[in-house]
Design a protein around this motif. Structure first.
Motif, PDB file in Angstrom:
ATOM      1  N   LEU A 145      -7.340  -2.688  -7.052  1.00 10.88           N
ATOM      2  CA  LEU A 145      -6.497  -3.992  -7.146  1.00 10.88           C
ATOM      3  C   LEU A 145      -6.134  -4.198  -5.530  1.00 10.88           C
ATOM      4  N   PHE A 146      -5.637  -3.054  -5.083  1.00 13.25           N
ATOM      5  CA  PHE A 146      -5.323  -3.500  -3.462  1.00 13.25           C
ATOM      6  C   PHE A 146      -6.322  -4.118  -2.887  1.00 13.25           C
ATOM      7  N   ASP A 147      -7.534  -3.681  -2.820  1.00 12.05           N
ATOM      8  CA  ASP A 147      -8.878  -3.953  -2.298  1.00 12.05           C
ATOM      9  C   ASP A 147      -9.000  -5.618  -2.615  1.00 12.05           C
ATOM     10  N   ARG A 148      -8.892  -5.917  -3.805  1.00 10.07           N
ATOM     11  CA  ARG A 148      -9.140  -7.252  -4.314  1.00 10.07           C
ATOM     12  C   ARG A 148      -7.767  -8.227  -3.753  1.00 10.07           C
ATOM     13  N   VAL A 149      -6.823  -7.786  -3.742  1.00  7.22           N
ATOM     14  CA  VAL A 149      -5.463  -8.371  -3.230  1.00  7.22           C
ATOM     15  C   VAL A 149      -6.003  -8.794  -1.750  1.00  7.22           C
ATOM     16  N   MET A 150      -6.277  -7.781  -1.122  1.00  5.85           N
ATOM     17  CA  MET A 150      -6.701  -7.982   0.458  1.00  5.85           C
ATOM     18  C   MET A 150      -7.798  -8.885   0.806  1.00  5.85           C
TER      19      MET A 150
END
Length: 169
Positions: free
Chosen positions: A129-134
């Motif tokens: 999720l963090f990667d997608r948000v970034m």
């Protein structure tokens, strides 16, 4: 390109096209699921761990909840922008205050495999999720996103090919 010769930023258009809604729902669902796990099954799982694994459990669950609260802050700010509640500039200023911690490269180490599978799964989901948000944040800012480590996305690849075809550096 527009008639004036300036490039059109497609990132904000993708963001406005509804891709954010799915990311928001996924993020908020993950936050609720992790909170439920840590409050119930996670407590039971942590009680049967060795002393060292118990310390690591506490550390990793704290990192995970911190990361998820940071992501929730980002998601709520972006939703407020999308709904016209705040300006992009105000949101950008607030987003700069959110410092993400415990990046995926800091995961693992001695005893990590001893953690309950459910916690490790939630950590992996939080990292994804963090990667997608970034990536989404990069698109929202109108920049080219990197899909995989060191691999430019399809748009950047196509632009590079066009530049090469027309002899532009």
């Amino acid at each position: 390109m527009t008639e004036t010769g300036s490039a059109i930023a497609i990132g904000p258009r993708i963001v406005a096209a509804g891709g954010f809604d799915a990311l928001y729902r996924e993020g908020m669902t993950l936050i609720e699921d992790v909170a439920s796990y840590l409050d119930a099954d996670g407590r039971a799982d942590s009680r049967v761990l060795s002393r060292e694994a118990s310390f690591l459990y506490a550390t990793e669950s704290m990192r995970l909840t911190t990361r998820l609260m940071q992501l929730a802050s980002w998601l709520l700010l972006q939703r407020a922008v999308n709904e016209g509640e705040i300006t992009k500039e105000n949101a950008r200023s607030e987003k700069e205050k959110v410092k993400f911690s415990a990046t995926p490269s800091e995961r693992g180490g001695p005893g990590y495999e001893q953690l309950p599978e459910a916690l490790r799964s939630y950590i992996d989901k939080g990292d994804r999720l963090f990667d997608r948000v970034m990536q989404f944040d990069t698109l929202e800012r109108g920049k080219m996103a990197v899909v995989d480590a060191g691999t430019a996305n399809g748009i950047a690849d196509q632009l590079a090919r066009l530049k090469a075809a027309f002899g532009r550096p």
